[in-house]
Scaffold this active site. Structure first.
Site, mmCIF file in Angstrom:
data_model
loop_
_atom_site.group_PDB
_atom_site.id
_atom_site.type_symbol
_atom_site.label_atom_id
_atom_site.label_comp_id
_atom_site.label_asym_id
_atom_site.label_seq_id
_atom_site.Cartn_x
_atom_site.Cartn_y
_atom_site.Cartn_z
ATOM 1 N N GLN A 1 0.867 -1.169 0.000
ATOM 2 C CA GLN A 1 0.000 0.000 0.000
ATOM 3 C C GLN A 1 0.907 1.223 0.000
ATOM 4 O O GLN A 1 2.085 1.116 0.346
ATOM 5 C CB GLN A 1 -0.861 0.018 1.270
ATOM 6 C CG GLN A 1 -2.054 -0.906 1.237
ATOM 7 C CD GLN A 1 -3.264 -0.255 0.578
ATOM 8 O OE1 GLN A 1 -3.181 0.859 0.077
ATOM 9 N NE2 GLN A 1 -4.375 -0.957 0.561
ATOM 10 N N ASP B 1 -6.671 2.408 -8.176
ATOM 11 C CA ASP B 1 -7.047 1.350 -9.099
ATOM 12 C C ASP B 1 -8.507 1.525 -9.522
ATOM 13 O O ASP B 1 -9.385 1.178 -8.750
ATOM 14 C CB ASP B 1 -6.794 -0.032 -8.504
ATOM 15 C CG ASP B 1 -7.276 -0.167 -7.051
ATOM 16 O OD1 ASP B 1 -7.432 0.835 -6.345
ATOM 17 O OD2 ASP B 1 -7.493 -1.316 -6.644
ATOM 18 N N GLU C 1 -17.329 5.615 -0.066
ATOM 19 C CA GLU C 1 -15.882 5.655 -0.288
ATOM 20 C C GLU C 1 -15.485 6.778 -1.242
ATOM 21 O O GLU C 1 -14.359 7.258 -1.199
ATOM 22 C CB GLU C 1 -15.396 4.320 -0.835
ATOM 23 C CG GLU C 1 -16.053 3.938 -2.157
ATOM 24 C CD GLU C 1 -15.417 2.736 -2.824
ATOM 25 O OE1 GLU C 1 -14.312 2.354 -2.430
ATOM 26 O OE2 GLU C 1 -16.047 2.183 -3.747
#
Length: 552
Positions: free
Chosen positions: A192, A290, A483
């Site tokens: 990450q 992504d 999100e």
């Protein structure tokens, strides 16, 4: 279907045909969660709307037994199992997602934290109280059977409880020599963005727990070393060579959690290009973006996912994060009395600052830009990550803040009233227009707010006001936090990408609560900010100062 056709299909999918490049290793050794015929048949049958659902399901018995039963079923159907039979097999041998987790409430969670009382607007204060309750919903703990039978789970065991993001993301993010893309066996070869050191800094600020720092400093060093050893790249400019970092995941095959999508996308490319695509998609997932046109620029078609070339860029935000980590590591070691290590990381930061200035900074435009390793040029497109060095404190000239503010104005970013766009390109990917994401708002808002410039600080507040209003309005209509958000016309849940927009949501809640804590005495639930021209902004700042001097 001819005998062993499935094997030929897998060989072609993985780029193992005659004359093709050597295959890269799979994401992990599991013949269920990372590679093999079982994974291939289930995912390509699309039993679930989201491929991630299958690879997050625990096994009901030992992997060898499940694989034996599957092989018997596959042979009985000449390796082309009907969908209904496949569905029954999965129902018999797998458990539903989430069975390995149990609820957990953080021990330090308080019903009414003090910061709520500093929020002036009663609507925002009530909303913040409801968001605070969500931490209990997102708190999880791994059941002990994951420790006793780890082979039956894709989830990686942790003795410590944690907060999950929400929605399809029901795993933690933890240190494993690096921070994995997620706590699943199929994520272990991707990291990450490196923020573990910053997490320790936040913890130390609140606790001053030097003993904890001393016990875990080597764990922090492991993560920084991971990036130095596995993700470094040398770049030359002006006769000098600089070392910076990139996202890079040299592992083959489709991503298990998006298997069918990757496999179908690979089918659109020549056989010899498929392994590279799989690796580039994983690198894109490692970046957190992504996916985005940010990684397509320079490809055969800059609007298509098949043009993904993540590892061909030196990203601004990644190097800003590492620059910040190096500074914090130097501070940590100095605090622990280790001057040798403190000097080492201080020198690493200085080298990176020089590299970022030489390779990524554009004096004319007033911002930093991703560097294309193949063309030797900067990617001049707008992304909020172009200002990540302000947030990370990784720049040497204080005048860069005013230049960056002018860059935002010149790019027309301040005309977006519902949030800062992720890019200015519409590709249908989730990390592009019209979506806006909480972490990227934070990068710009706090980057500007750190500046001694009153004008930069006021723009930071105005951006915060707009983001708070977007989140508040959507919550008022849906009773949910998301999100990402669509900021095209008015704030609404975001879309695009590989899966439906997720509710929860960890980072969205966190950024909102942070902004309410920081600006709670000024934010309003009913104000849209129209950005002022510089001379009007100066007048507004003067008026704000005069009002603050009036008796209360």
């Amino acid at each position: 279907m001819p005998e062993r056709t499935w094997e030929l299909r897998l060989l072609l999918l993985l780029g193992l045909g005659l004359g093709s490049q050597e295959a890269l290793p799979p994401p992990c050794e599991s013949q269920i969660y990372c590679q093999g015929e079982l994974l291939h048949q289930v995912q390509m049958a699309k039993l679930y709307q989201d491929d991630k659902q299958f690879v997050d399901m625990p096994l009901s018995s030992a992997p060898d037994q499940v694989l034996q039963r599957f092989n018997e079923l596959a042979e009985a159907h000449n390796h082309s199992i009907p969908q209904q039979q496949l569905q029954l097999f999965v129902q018999e041998h797998f458990q539903p997602v989430g069975q390995e987790l149990e609820p957990w409430t953080p021990e330090d969670w308080k019903e009414s934290p003090q910061f709520l009382q500093t929020i002036s607007d009663p609507n925002l204060r009530a909303w913040a109280g409801q968001l605070h309750q969500l931490w209990k919903k997102l708190g999880k703990k791994v059941k002990p059977e994951v420790l006793s039978h780890p082979e039956q789970f894709s989830l990686i065991y942790s003795e410590h409880p944690f907060i999950v993001p929400g929605g399809r993301f029901v795993e933690f993010y933890y240190c494993y020599g690096h921070v994995p893309n997620g706590a699943r066996v199929y994520y272990l070869q991707r990291s990450q963005p490196p923020l573990l050191t910053l997490m320790m800094d936040r913890y130390m600020t609140h606790t001053n727990d030097t003993a904890f720092l001393r016990d875990n400093i080597e764990t922090l060093a492991l993560e920084v070393d991971f990036w130095a050893e596995n993700r470094s790249i040398s770049v030359s400019s002006g006769g000098k060579s600089y070392v910076l970092n990139r996202y890079y995941v040299p592992y083959g095959g489709p991503r298990p959690e998006s298997y069918s999508k990757d496999a179908e996308l690979a089918d659109t490319l020549p056989e010899g290009d498929r392994e590279d695509l799989f690796a580039e998609l994983k690198a894109g997932a490692e970046s957190g973006w992504d996916f985005s046109s940010r990684w397509f620029i320079g490809g055969p078609n800059p609007d298509l996912l098949s043009s993904t070339r993540t590892s061909k860029f030196v990203p601004v935000d990644l190097n800003a994060f590492l620059c910040q980590a190096e500074e914090l590591m130097s501070n940590f070691y100095a605090r622990l009395g280790n001057d040798t290590q403190a000097t080492k990381y201080r020198n690493l930061r200085a080298q990176r600052l020089a590299a970022m200035e030489a390779i990524l900074w554009d004096e004319e435009k007033g911002a930093w830009f991703d560097y294309d390793l193949e063309t030797g040029k900067k990617n001049a497109e707008f992304y909020p990550s172009n200002l990540a060095p302000l947030w990370a404190g990784c720049f040497s000239d204080l005048g860069d803040v005013d230049k960056a503010l002018k860059y935002l104005e010149d790019s027309q970013i301040l005309t977006y009233h519902y949030g800062i766009p992720t890019s200015l390109r519409k590709t249908g990917q989730q990390w592009d227009l019209p979506n806006a994401w909480a972490p990227l708002q934070d990068l710009v808002i706090r980057g500007l707010a750190k500046s001694p410039s009153p004008r930069a600080q006021e723009v930071a507040f105005q951006l915060a006001q707009n983001w708070i209003r977007t989140n508040f309005d959507v919550y008022s209509n849906t009773s949910a936090m998301y999100e990402k958000y669509d900021i095209s016309n008015s704030g609404q849940p975001g879309g695009g990408g590989e899966y439906e927009v997720q509710e929860g949501f960890g980072w969205t809640n966190g950024v909102v609560l942070m902004l309410l804590d920081r600006y709670g005495d000024r934010l309003s639930s009913g104000t849209w900010t129209v950005f002022l021209e510089p001379h009007c902004l100066a007048a507004a700042l003067l008026l704000s100062l005069l009002l603050s001097l009036l008796p209360q």
